[in-house]
Design an enzyme around this catalytic site. Sequence first.
Site, PDB file in Angstrom:
ATOM      1  N   GLU A  99      14.264  24.430  14.733  1.00  0.00           N
ATOM      2  CA  GLU A  99      15.860  24.745  14.103  1.00  0.00           C
ATOM      3  C   GLU A  99      16.228  23.713  13.076  1.00  0.00           C
ATOM      4  O   GLU A  99      15.921  22.589  13.302  1.00  0.00           O
ATOM      5  CB  GLU A  99      16.808  24.858  14.995  1.00  0.00           C
ATOM      6  CG  GLU A  99      18.099  25.080  14.591  1.00  0.00           C
ATOM      7  CD  GLU A  99      19.335  24.939  15.996  1.00  0.00           C
ATOM      8  OE1 GLU A  99      19.064  24.114  16.808  1.00  0.00           O
ATOM      9  OE2 GLU A  99      20.341  25.584  15.744  1.00  0.00           O
ATOM     10  N   LYS A 135      21.757  33.084  14.756  1.00  0.00           N
ATOM     11  CA  LYS A 135      22.212  32.415  16.137  1.00  0.00           C
ATOM     12  C   LYS A 135      23.699  32.882  16.617  1.00  0.00           C
ATOM     13  O   LYS A 135      24.633  32.731  15.872  1.00  0.00           O
ATOM     14  CB  LYS A 135      22.033  30.942  15.765  1.00  0.00           C
ATOM     15  CG  LYS A 135      22.516  30.079  16.842  1.00  0.00           C
ATOM     16  CD  LYS A 135      22.172  28.631  16.719  1.00  0.00           C
ATOM     17  CE  LYS A 135      22.558  27.770  17.709  1.00  0.00           C
ATOM     18  NZ  LYS A 135      22.443  26.232  17.273  1.00  0.00           N
ATOM     19  N   CYS A 173      18.093  27.441  19.994  1.00  0.00           N
ATOM     20  CA  CYS A 173      18.902  26.340  20.599  1.00  0.00           C
ATOM     21  C   CYS A 173      19.918  26.546  21.760  1.00  0.00           C
ATOM     22  O   CYS A 173      19.540  27.087  22.957  1.00  0.00           O
ATOM     23  CB  CYS A 173      19.336  25.544  19.454  1.00  0.00           C
ATOM     24  SG  CYS A 173      19.675  23.640  19.919  1.00  0.00           S
TER      25      CYS A 173
END
Length: 497
Positions: free
Chosen positions: A80, A179, A212
């Site tokens: 990321e 995300k 993440c």
Amino acid sequence: MGLPKACACAVLWVLSALEACALGSYIAAVYEHSVVLSEDTEVPVSPEEALVLMDKNMAILEAAIKEAARQGAHIIVTPEDGIYGWVFTRETIYPYLEDIPDAEVNWIPCADPGRFAPSPVLERLSCLARNNSIYVVANMGDKKPCNSSDPRCASDGHYQYNTNVVFDSEGKLVARYHKYNLFVTEKQFNYPKDPEFVTFNTSFGYFGIFTCADILYHDPAVVLASRFQVDTILFPTAWVNTLPLLSAVQFHSAWAMGMGVNFLSANMCNSTLEMTGSGIYAPEGPRAYYYNREMENGHLLVTELSSHPRLSPDYPAAVNWKSYASRIEQLPSNNHYFSGVIYHDTFSFTELTEPEGYCSICQQDLCCHLSYKMEEKQKDDIYVLGAFDGLHVVEGEYYLQICTVLKCKSTDLDTCGQPVETAQTKFERFSLSGTFGTNYVFPEVLYSGVQLAPGEFEVLTDGRLISRTSTSKPVLSVTLFGRWYEKDPPHTQQVSP
Ligand SMILES: *[C@@H]1O[C@H](CO)[C@@H](O)[C@H](O)[C@H]1NC(C)=O
Ligand SMILES: *[C@@H]1O[C@H](CO)[C@@H](O)[C@H](O)[C@H]1NC(C)=O
Ligand SMILES: *[C@@H]1O[C@H](CO)[C@@H](O)[C@H](O)[C@H]1NC(C)=O
Ligand SMILES: *[C@@H]1O[C@H](CO)[C@@H](O)[C@H](O)[C@H]1NC(C)=O
């Protein structure tokens, strides 16, 4: 409802031919990257200047992709923020963004570069995949125009998303994921309206993807693993190690085991920010991992994984997490309890004063039970058993149930729960269990030096996390990290700026 015989045979033949081509195993790669950062992310730059920085990072990724391909890897995951770094504002990230189309458009940017808006980053990544015949997973920024007909649209007239892209070995864009669970500091990006469940199929398995902080929540992570039943999760991350329970290699390998999936985690490395720890994890345990706080350069991991872990004879059986603990009648009696804080959560602790024995502690509805024997208790090593049952509210809100045995930072009990990286005491055996109200529990075993313990522990179907052998290294922590998703508050949405 019978098929004509010839047709049934044809169907069977096609199926077995497909099965014959599908691979039983594949080679996975992840690259831990030391990102080249922009000198000043507070001042807007031109798109040309932005591309200069991104090309520097893509040149480093290119070397890793070529080396992974040379070693036979089918797929490589990069971290990321790996193309442009961090600490942007909404305005200063803008020149780095590209309008990334949906994978359904069926596009090979490398072969058909002018088809959509200018996209030099998509084109270069696509060519890297195509030229090296390897699937490439990368994280970049997407921008999508909007206007006042949409009440969620920001006044600057577009959405900005933290986005993963996947190119197949011909360079075709096969997945785009926005995300969903942004970290609190990511003010430069918008939350997508709804979670996206992004999957794709290959000859080497069924893949899902997220990013993440998504790993802490139900959507889309748990849905991909349990409802979609993907074989492998792709996980670009920029993970700040948070001992004692949330360092990258420790938590990501535990999630892979608890959810029963392969997990390819590519982290950034930056010692100032305590970022390091990437790995290739199977449901039975880590296959390869990397943790290095001293080095500031990149590192490539390449190893073989089962394409369909659920079909493998080693696949772990389903666990009833509270079965063993809820049959224990003896409740903690004359122990001395005290409180300690782990990452802003107040745990109940009790010290393991003897080199061997039995110990338990409760908080709210969770009781944790431990049976253990230390090899030789070192004087400077203080261990505690801890329990936490409650809502975590700092940097995200999520409900936890945790049983943990951990080494305190010093002999002062007030330091129990603070990060510590080394220990001296090995254990001959341990068995940890808890009366969990959730089915989602992630088993962690962490040794001195933030090292994992592949093959040295297992989870029994009655919910006990037990050592298989005496530990090969001193123990930092042994943890059952439970997430009770039903008790989470509703998903937070950032208000448009
Ligand atoms: C891919 O290969 C083409 C043709 O050989 C070359 O022009 C191009 O620079 C390569 N691109 C990348 C990113 O490897
Ligand atoms: C506003 O956005 C909507 C939806 O994206 C689009 O259909 C419409 O044409 C846009 N209107 C203007 C004035 O740009
Ligand atoms: C991919 O494969 C999985 C499992 O074999 C199947 O359930 C899924 O529908 C397939 N998806 C697509 C898009 O073909
Ligand atoms: C690590 O990140 C910090 C904060 O962004 C930065 O100042 C530092 O230069 C980075 N270290 C390296 C080696 O890039």
